[in-house]
Design a protein around this motif. Structure first.
Motif, PDB file in Angstrom:
ATOM      1  N   MET A 146       0.875  -1.368  -0.025  1.00 17.43           N
ATOM      2  CA  MET A 146       0.044  -0.038  -0.195  1.00 17.43           C
ATOM      3  C   MET A 146       0.823   1.364  -0.075  1.00 17.43           C
ATOM      4  N   THR A 147       2.005   1.248   0.513  1.00 19.79           N
ATOM      5  CA  THR A 147       2.968   2.409   0.614  1.00 19.79           C
ATOM      6  C   THR A 147       3.794   2.489  -0.443  1.00 19.79           C
ATOM      7  N   GLN A 148       3.882   1.528  -1.327  1.00 19.47           N
ATOM      8  CA  GLN A 148       4.857   1.093  -2.415  1.00 19.47           C
ATOM      9  C   GLN A 148       4.614   2.192  -3.460  1.00 19.47           C
ATOM     10  N   SER A 149       3.545   2.779  -3.752  1.00 22.49           N
ATOM     11  CA  SER A 149       3.277   3.635  -4.650  1.00 22.49           C
ATOM     12  C   SER A 149       2.127   4.629  -4.267  1.00 22.49           C
ATOM     13  N   ASN A 150       2.117   5.840  -5.164  1.00 18.04           N
ATOM     14  CA  ASN A 150       0.819   6.917  -5.066  1.00 18.04           C
ATOM     15  C   ASN A 150      -0.152   6.189  -5.314  1.00 18.04           C
ATOM     16  N   ASP A 151      -0.132   5.519  -6.551  1.00 21.00           N
ATOM     17  CA  ASP A 151      -1.536   4.926  -6.746  1.00 21.00           C
ATOM     18  C   ASP A 151      -1.985   3.775  -5.953  1.00 21.00           C
ATOM     19  N   ALA A 152      -0.892   3.078  -5.274  1.00 14.90           N
ATOM     20  CA  ALA A 152      -1.391   2.049  -4.320  1.00 14.90           C
ATOM     21  C   ALA A 152      -2.097   2.751  -3.022  1.00 14.90           C
TER      22      ALA A 152
ATOM     23  N   TYR B 136      -3.882  13.322   6.565  1.00 19.12           N
ATOM     24  CA  TYR B 136      -3.822  14.359   7.666  1.00 19.12           C
ATOM     25  C   TYR B 136      -5.420  14.878   7.932  1.00 19.12           C
ATOM     26  N   ALA B 137      -6.042  15.145   6.874  1.00 16.04           N
ATOM     27  CA  ALA B 137      -7.478  15.671   7.029  1.00 16.04           C
ATOM     28  C   ALA B 137      -8.348  14.643   7.777  1.00 16.04           C
ATOM     29  N   VAL B 138      -8.173  13.579   7.361  1.00 11.89           N
ATOM     30  CA  VAL B 138      -9.098  12.391   7.963  1.00 11.89           C
ATOM     31  C   VAL B 138      -8.604  12.361   9.466  1.00 11.89           C
ATOM     32  N   ARG B 139      -7.393  12.426   9.729  1.00 17.25           N
ATOM     33  CA  ARG B 139      -6.967  12.350  11.318  1.00 17.25           C
ATOM     34  C   ARG B 139      -7.577  13.381  11.962  1.00 17.25           C
TER      35      ARG B 139
ATOM     36  N   MET C 130       2.291  14.109  -1.904  1.00 19.04           N
ATOM     37  CA  MET C 130       1.625  15.063  -0.833  1.00 19.04           C
ATOM     38  C   MET C 130       0.254  15.105  -0.858  1.00 19.04           C
ATOM     39  N   TYR C 131      -0.442  14.912  -1.883  1.00 18.37           N
ATOM     40  CA  TYR C 131      -1.909  14.661  -2.007  1.00 18.37           C
ATOM     41  C   TYR C 131      -2.533  13.646  -1.271  1.00 18.37           C
ATOM     42  N   VAL C 132      -1.843  12.606  -1.199  1.00 19.93           N
ATOM     43  CA  VAL C 132      -2.188  11.247  -0.475  1.00 19.93           C
ATOM     44  C   VAL C 132      -2.157  11.833   1.164  1.00 19.93           C
ATOM     45  N   ILE C 133      -1.041  12.378   1.478  1.00 17.44           N
ATOM     46  CA  ILE C 133      -0.789  12.485   2.939  1.00 17.44           C
ATOM     47  C   ILE C 133      -1.612  13.789   3.262  1.00 17.44           C
TER      48      ILE C 133
ATOM     49  N   ASN D 139      -5.940   3.716   9.925  1.00 14.47           N
ATOM     50  CA  ASN D 139      -5.565   3.652   8.604  1.00 14.47           C
ATOM     51  C   ASN D 139      -4.572   4.470   8.196  1.00 14.47           C
ATOM     52  N   VAL D 140      -5.019   5.975   8.547  1.00 17.21           N
ATOM     53  CA  VAL D 140      -4.304   6.914   7.840  1.00 17.21           C
ATOM     54  C   VAL D 140      -2.883   7.174   8.588  1.00 17.21           C
ATOM     55  N   ASN D 141      -2.531   6.708   9.722  1.00 22.85           N
ATOM     56  CA  ASN D 141      -1.391   6.736  10.330  1.00 22.85           C
ATOM     57  C   ASN D 141      -0.431   5.871   9.429  1.00 22.85           C
ATOM     58  N   TYR D 142      -0.591   4.828   8.766  1.00 26.45           N
ATOM     59  CA  TYR D 142       0.148   4.100   7.958  1.00 26.45           C
ATOM     60  C   TYR D 142       0.546   5.068   6.645  1.00 26.45           C
ATOM     61  N   LEU D 143      -0.453   6.007   6.360  1.00 24.69           N
ATOM     62  CA  LEU D 143       0.104   6.696   5.127  1.00 24.69           C
ATOM     63  C   LEU D 143       0.652   7.899   5.578  1.00 24.69           C
TER      64      LEU D 143
END
Lengths: 1046, 529
Positions: free
Chosen positions: B38-44, B155-158, B148-151, B129-133
């Motif tokens: 899940m953290t190997q690519s931005n798409d993932a 952050y917003a979800v957290r 940056m968009y994913v992160i 879930n978001v802490n992993y990202l």
């Protein structure tokens, strides 16, 4: 089994001597016990090597050489005899008490019961046949000590759950391993025709089951199907017809008046004690609000009063002149009283000295006691074994079956589950639609109209239990195929020299089960009305195979007998799931195609593999001292590759004391043996096949985008749960086999327990799977069986079995010594099924409030400090006590059988369980209802607190009120059950023979006759962990059968 | 003969050898993928975000019991709405939300089927879930705007999750900064993660503020991402601003609230949607059930095979569908006094039906929420729309004394519903001690419009709590004449009460060494003992 073995032995001794011209003598050999001819007895001319076997009629014909006049007649299990030869002679052999020995099927082979080093109990086909069960697991109850069995659902075809020697695991499976004809079985047990079963063996200790090491931690149930017997073909016809009723009584629930009064009283109590109103105001408010709780006036059965005038406020009772227009129980019309069951089987078996076969066909059709439910099975089986050459043997065992089951698709507290909604319905509401005067409305055909509650019934919206059963359909079709095949090279014959006794066997077994399931929710009422109905189709495919290679060496050198085994096994299980659903269906066509709108579709597959290497060594000296050792190494795909392999082993010894010389003089001891074993087995059955991995579930697509959601945490260290078991037993037969007994002690310790290690919920996970903690199960098992009476015409046996076992959790996690789960606690030092609940301190006589015991702190032994009594339910919720456990103190069975004049047989099986407690949530639901109108009350509520000064144990009624569940709703789990009574009549052989029959038996069987419990309605055997549920009630069956052999 | 024998044995031995391929014991699931991917690519990583968004409108995972009232964010908003004064449940019906409405859930903390467990576990699962990202931030290249968009979303979800937890499991932030709140986790959870103790409300809001600021920053910088921003289930830059505005409003940080809400409006991506009676009818698409509408900032598009059926917002709201709301069931009505706050020509009057035959003495039947297609159970969930931003900005400006700006914002919005509306004469910030006490202030006028405009959507109890008002339900307002639902014995008049502060689930104490049920549980009654 016994006879087959004899044939084998006898054929070894037998050499056909050179025949010279002599006198021929013929005769017949009979059993002295029952006068039946003995098939396969060896007849040898004394002083020669000439001999033969008796045929199926017990007849023999032998040529006497010159000067020889004596015949030696032997047969296993009988005392041999030397008699003078005489043409037309009749020889009667006497059963040898000392010789009677049961041969049982054990892991990868068979063993004589008295020489076996492990703990195993066999149940033979007669015992299975005496129970009119469709699923053979239901026949196990009461047959084996140390085994607890659930009652099983009343749904036809469903089985029972079995736990052998206590709960060995907390989160992994506690189910035994099922082995059918030597190969682990993953198919549906309901696919096996009980009539095809020759025996079931329950392996209880670690030594007995060690060869199945990987999955044998919870014991093994070995099912062996019937094989062909040498001789002329035997045809067996088995036919039964039966009728079923609900086995458990119904719960005692309140009637209409009581229901209305309790509703009023609960409202008044709520307004007074929760909202602080005066008695007068609360009474007025309660009367005014009756209608808002109970629905429109159409649902008021009292047509001469409205809801708000129904109650007399001075007495709180329904007004004396109120007339009820109807009183319709919702559940009664859903039962089929005397649900019909019929079963027909035909089997043919026979063979030559090289090849034997068994072919059977079976059909069973069983209606459920709940309308529209039922089960049908068509089964066929063919078993063939052939000794192709002296050193090559092959066999094929195949079975095909098709089952069809109609069932009720709803469970638990869903409105459409009749065991919830209809069984516990409010007694006020009618099943059939009523007009304003309370008269039933009929349609143009004169049928009463079902009431779906559309006119303002506040509960079970758009639902009628009878309509629900009929309108919604759900059924499964299951195709089963199983195959067991082997080839064996090698021979036990002397002419094979050094290779004598060396054999190599390759076996392959596979079980396939293809299931299609349909669930249709109708388009006229209920859940899916707006969507136009819903149809869902499931197709699953289960395929497992075991491929196995074994090298065995069995040989006897004088007094030394050795047996060795080396093997390799590979097991693979694959499961495929496919599902699709559509809404807006076409009424009457239960297929997807005509439905208009896709609802959902899904598929996935699962694979599970196990590879194993194993070996065992058996040795016995002079049939006196027996030793065995087993070793098995297993690798499972469930674990990470670094922690995948586990090593399991077992050793056992058996000392046949009665075979010692010093016992020879003790004539009243027929058999006495002492055995002991120890071993370690494994358990990997966690539920998840991929538990160690950190996974994102992909079941979360967001619109049309793929989505993953964290589902499990990684734990690479996850590995086998281990079960070490010590077992010691003394077994014997005394006084000419008239008294048989066994006493056994076991001590099972589970280590590296597979546990869902609880995490703080705020970490986003409830827990992760880990190997933590230890647990112990130990106890005594005994069996005493006596022949109380044995004369020519009467044989009466009585058997008493019992088990007293205990469980203790020895160690949990490093951080915490307890896991609280609802009303239960798993805690170090306590039984795994310990109840941990608030404790009632009675009822406040002034207010009727529930009083609780609360405390400031409690130590690990349950001693409390700062105990006080409070009405605060929140305090009570954090002041729980250890209030008992499910595990019974003693359980077992008492059974008896009686045979009269060799033709009438009567057997009775009863089971008992003493001690232990059950939390009956069904009962609690009717003592503390959650909702007005939808929940009803148990009659025990009638002794509730009503007014200041009342002294009682039942607090004031308060529907949906805040309270904490107390141990008052634990029920003593002890019970006594009459499981089965069978009365049979066998036609005397003399008459049967005249009718060209081998035998004929008619019998009547009454199953689940009666149950005596502490609470009317409760099923004490619903599960083994001490709960109950809104599930299909078990049934009692009366059946009549006819068995014919020719 | 002999040779034949050896041939057989040889064959069998071959079978033996071929059966033990080394990798035969390696299996992997077909329903899940390894976490490491899940953290190997931005798409993932976007797959992980999509799964998370899906969970925000899906039932069955946060609790396996009572799933029909536990279907994510919309369920929690409805819960908070029926706990206040404007949203009437006419009857108990099947019981869903009824226990929330009558304040009878706090005692059920030891069950895993009730609110305590459901809400707590749901929001903490989002956080896990978001802490992993968020951990991907360690090696964030500022040029990698996709990452940056994913992160930023994570952050917003957290921030959002802690914000909702803080509002649910503690009293409102202002004046209670040192009260215990919820435990804080900012690192990825592993098997060795231990439970944390309750942090104070201030500590939790520090995390919330920092997270949402980062989210706004990252999402602003990454607006040109290639990962797509047209999906309204995603928290984009304007949505993050909207969340920031909500958070700031609750903290009475008026400057930030105004700035964030106005910035959201200024993005120009959304526009106020007029209310037309014809669309608020059964089986019609309107902006409450259609995320594609131009005013919707954040929501969930429900497609045919992802419907929740009974476990859905509209099952509880849609009167005509007659599932859980209907003539003889728990129909949802508006408080008559609240309804009367609307002008005579307000187009939003179509959202309620004062003439519905089943109203009786009750409130007015709601018609605002309908399935967009009843036969296929369709109906989108709206979590945030631009109209709320006008209301938030107006309130914040009002509180900063910028009355003209506030009046203008409010008029801009409300005049699209009622052409004759004008609040230009109103000033001041006074609010009644009870919601029924009227002051005539400008702030009250703004709150009145929130009550109308956002009825059923936003969780009215959260507003009441931050406004530190009390409320009383009355039969005259349309509440059923049932003392239990009238909350006669609950101290709703006292903003300092714990009545609406949910209890912490027992499962937390059972698994968390650093929290003690006897010391750390919230009061089960209205007040601590």
């Amino acid at each position: 089994m016994k006879k087959r073995l004899t044939l084998f032995f006898v054929s070894l001794f037998l050499c056909v001597g050179a025949a010279l011209a002599q006198t021929k003598v013929s005769g017949t050999v009979f059993s002295q016990e029952d006068g039946q001819p003995i098939i396969g007895a060896a007849v040898k001319v004394v002083g020669t090597s000439t001999g033969m076997l008796t045929n199926v009629n017990g007849r023999f014909e032998v040529a006497l050489p010159e000067g020889k006049t004596e015949l030696e007649i032997t047969y296993l299990g009988y005392e041999g005899k030397i008699v003078k030869a005489k043409n037309g002679m009749r020889v009667f052999l006497k059963a040898d008490a000392k010789m009677v020995d049961e041969v049982i099927v054990v892991a990868y082979g068979t063993a004589k019961k008295s020489s076996f080093t492990g703990s195993a109990t066999a149940i033979n086909s007669e015992k299975i046949a005496s129970r009119p069960v469709t699923n053979v697991t239901k026949a196990l109850d009461g047959q084996v000590s140390g085994v607890t069995v659930t009652s099983g659902s009343g749904q036809p075809g469903s089985g029972s759950s079995i736990v052998i020697r206590g709960f060995g695991s907390i989160n992994a499976s506690n189910n035994p391993l099922y082995v059918v004809d030597g190969i682990p079985y993953d198919g549906a047990i309901s696919a096996i025709n009980p009539q095809d079963i020759e025996s079931m063996t329950v392996l209880k200790d670690a030594s007995a089951s060690a060869l199945y090491g990987s999955r044998a931690a919870n014991g093994v149930v070995i099912i062996t199907t019937k094989k062909g017997k040498e001789g002329k073909a035997q045809v067996t016809l088995h036919n039964t017809v039966g009728w079923s009723w609900r086995a458990l009584p119904k719960y005692d629930l309140v009637n209409q008046e009581e229901y209305a009064e309790l509703t009023f009283e609960s409202l008044r109590n709520g307004y007074m004690y929760t909202n602080g109103m005066s008695y007068a105001d609360a009474t007025a408010a309660a009367m005014a609000n009756m209608g808002s709780k109970l629905g429109s006036e159409l649902y008021n059965p009292y047509k001469n009063y409205t809801w708000d005038t129904l109650i007399d406020p001075t007495t709180g009772k329904v007004k004396a002149d109120a007339q009820s227009a109807w009183n319709e129980n919702w559940m009664d019309p859903l039962y089929v009283n005397g649900a019909f069951r019929h079963e027909h089987n035909i089997s043919v078996n026979g063979g030559t000295d090289r090849t034997n076969y068994m072919i059977s066909l079976g059909y069973v059709n069983e209606d459920g006691i709940l309308k529209t439910t039922g089960f049908q099975r068509y089964s066929a089986r063919a078993n063939v074994d052939s000794q192709v050459t002296d050193w090559f043997k092959a066999g094929l065992n195949t079975n095909l079956s098709y089952t069809k089951s109609s069932y009720n698709q709803y469970s638990d507290t869903s409105t459409s589950n009749p065991w919830y909604t209809a069984q516990f319905s409010n007694p006020l509401y009618p099943l059939y639609e009523k007009d304003a005067q309370g008269n039933t409305i009929y349609d143009s055909f004169g049928n009463p109209q079902l009431d779906y509650g559309e006119n303002g019934r506040p509960v079970a919206a758009d639902h009628n239990p009878l309509g629900g059963l009929v309108n919604d359909k759900s059924w499964t079709n299951r195709d089963n195929a199983g195959v067991r095949t082997y080839v064996t090279f090698g021979s036990d014959k002397e002419n094979f020299g050094w290779a004598q006794g060396l054999k190599f066997t390759v076996s392959f077994g596979a079980d396939y089960s293809g299931l299609t399931e349909t669930e249709m929710m109708n388009k006229f009422h209920g859940n899916q009305k707006n969507a136009g109905g819903l149809i869902q189709k499931y197709a699953t495919r289960d395929l497992s195979y075991t491929f196995n290679q074994q090298l065995t060496y069995n040989r006897k050198f004088g007094d030394h007998t050795i047996g060795a085994l080396l093997g390799h096994e590979f097991y693979q299980y694959t499961y495929n799931y496919l599902y699709a659903g559509k809404t807006n269906i076409v009424d009457g066509i239960n297929e997807l195609r005509p439905a208009s709108t896709i609802y959902d579709a899904d598929s996935y597959s699962v694979e599970h593999d196990i590879e194993a290497y194993f070996g065992s060594l058996n040795y016995n000296f002079a049939e006196k001292y027996y030793f065995s050792a087993h070793l098995r190494r297993d690798g499972s795909s469930r674990f990470h590759k670094d922690h995948r392999w586990g090593t399991f082993w077992g050793v056992g010894a058996n000392w046949r004391i009665s075979a010692e010389n010093f016992m020879k003089s003790v004539s009243w001891v027929d058999n006495l043996s002492l055995r002991a074993s120890y071993g370690e087995n494994g358990n990997e059955n966690l539920g998840s096949y991929y538990a160690w991995q950190n996974l994102y579930s992909l079941a979360y697509p967001n619109g049309n985008k793929i989505g993953g959601f964290v589902s499990t945490l990684e734990n690479k260290d996850l590995s086998w749960e281990k079960n070490g078991m010590f077992d010691v037993a003394l077994e014997g037969a005394l006084f000419g086999n008239k008294l048989r007994f066994s006493v056994e002690y076991f001590n099972k310790k589970t280590t590296d327990m597979l546990l869902n290690y609880p995490m703080a919920l705020s970490t986003g996970f409830t827990g992760y799977d880990a190997n933590v903690g230890n647990m112990r199960n130990w106890g005594w098992e005994f069996m005493v069986s006596g022949t109380l009476l044995k004369t020519k015409n009467v044989v009466w046996n009585l058997t008493w079995m019992g088990t007293a076992q205990k469980n203790k959790v020895l160690k949990l996690t490093e951080q915490s010594n307890e896991i609280i789960n609802g009303v239960k606690i798993i805690k170090e030092g306590y039984d795994i099924n310990t109840f941990y609940m608030a404790k009632s301190a009675g009822v406040d006589p002034m207010t009727g409030a529930q009083l609780y015991y609360a405390y400031e702190s409690m130590d690990d032994d349950g001693n409390v400090t700062g105990e006080y009594i409070t009405t605060d339910y929140a305090k009570a919720a954090t002041s729980k006590y250890f209030v008992g456990k499910r595990t019974p103190d003693l359980y077992g069975s008492i059974s008896t059988d009686l045979t009269l004049f060799n033709c009438v047989d009567l057997s009775i099986l009863t089971t008992y369980s003493l001690g232990g407690k059950i939390y009956d949530s069904l009962y609690y639901g009717t003592m503390k209802p959650m909702y007005y109108a939808s929940d009803t009350w148990n009659k025990n509520v009638l002794r509730r607190w009503q007014k200041p000064g009342d002294i009682t144990d039942i607090p004031r009624v308060d529907v949906g009120g805040s309270s904490t569940l107390t141990s008052n709703y634990l029920v003593n789990a002890s019970y006594f059950a009459i499981k089965n009574i069978t009365l049979g009549y066998t036609l005397p052989t003399s008459i049967a023979t005249k009718a060209y029959l081998s035998s004929l038996r008619v019998y009547a069987s009454f199953d689940n006759v009666a149950l005596f419990t502490h609470l009317k309605g409760m099923d004490p055997q619903y599960n083994l962990t001490g709960g109950t549920n809104y599930s299909y009630s078990p049934n009692k069956t009366f059946s009549i059968g006819l068995d014919i052999n020719f | 003969m002999k040779s034949l024998k050896y041939l057989f044995i040889g064959c069998a031995a071959t079978l033996l050898v071929t059966s033990c391929a080394k990798d035969q014991l390696e299996t992997s699931p077909t329903t899940a993928v390894a976490g490491t991917t899940m953290t190997q690519s931005n798409d993932a990583a976007m797959i992980a975000m999509n799964g998370l968004y899906r969970s925000m409108y899906t039932s069955g995972w946060s609790t396996t019991g009572n799933t029909h009232q536990c279907f994510g964010i919309s369920a929690y908003n409805l819960m908070a709405d029926v706990m206040a004064d404007d949203h009437i449940m006419s009857k108990q019906g099947s019981g869903w939300f009824w226990f929330d409405a009558r304040y009878n859930v706090k005692s059920r903390f030891s069950s895993s089927s009730w609110r305590s467990y459901d809400v707590w576990y749901a929001y903490f699962t989002y956080i896990a879930n978001v802490n992993y990202l968020i951990a991907m931030e360690a090696d964030l290249d500022p040029a990698d705007i996709d990452k940056m968009y994913v992160i930023g979303q994570a952050y917003a979800v957290r921030a959002y999750s802690y914000f909702m937890l803080a509002q649910t499991f503690a009293r409102t932030v202002k004046g209670h900064e040192s009260d215990p709140c919820v435990p804080i986790y900012t690192e990825p959870t592993s098997a060795s993660t231990e439970g944390h103790p309750r942090a104070t409300i201030k500590e939790v809001y520090d995390v919330i503020n920092s997270d949402i600021a980062k989210a706004v920053d990252y999402l602003q910088k990454s607006q040109n991402t290639t990962l797509g921003t047209d999906d309204k289930s995603y928290i984009t830059y304007p949505v993050a601003l909207g969340i920031q505005a909500r958070i700031a409003l609750t903290q009475e940080d008026w400057a930030t609230a105004a700035q964030a809400a106005e910035a959201a409006i200024a993005t120009g991506k959304y526009a106020i949607q007029p209310v037309e009676a014809s669309t608020f009818a059964i089986n019609q698409t309107n902006f409450i059930n259609t995320v594609a509408s131009k005013n919707v900032m954040w929501g969930a598009t429900i497609i045919a095979d992802q419907v929740g059926m009974y476990a859905s917002l509209y099952a509880h709201m849609d009167f005509e569908a007659d599932l859980y709301a209907g003539p003889s069931r728990a129909s949802k009505q508006i408080n008559k006094d609240t309804y009367d706050l609307m002008g005579a020509n307000d187009t939003r009057r179509c959202w309620w039906d004062p003439t519905n035959a089943s109203n009786g003495d009750g409130g007015y039947q709601q018609e605002k929420f309908h399935f967009s297609n009843l036969s296929t159970w369709l109906g989108d969930y709206v979590f945030m729309r631009i109209e709320e931003m006008y209301l938030t900005a107006a309130e914040a400006e009002c509180m900063m004394g910028n009355d003209a700006k506030a009046q203008n914002l409010l008029n801009t919005l409300v005049q699209t519903r009622d052409v004759s509306y004008d609040c230009s004469k109103k000033t001041g910030t006074a609010m009644g001690a009870l919601t029924t006490d009227r002051t005539g202030s400008l702030r009250e006028a703004i709150i009145d419009q929130r009550r109308i405009e956002l009825w059923g959507e936003y969780g009215r109890i959260y507003d009441i709590r931050r406004l530190k008002q009390g409320f009383k339900r009355t039969v005259e307002q349309g509440w059923p004449n049932d003392p239990a639902i009238l909350l006669n014995s609950v101290h709703t008049e006292d903003p300092e009460s714990y009545a609406w502060v949910l209890t912490i689930p027992q499962a937390e104490f059972d698994g968390n060494e650093n929290m003690d049920a006897k010391k750390d549980q919230n009061p089960t009654g209205d007040y601590p003992e």
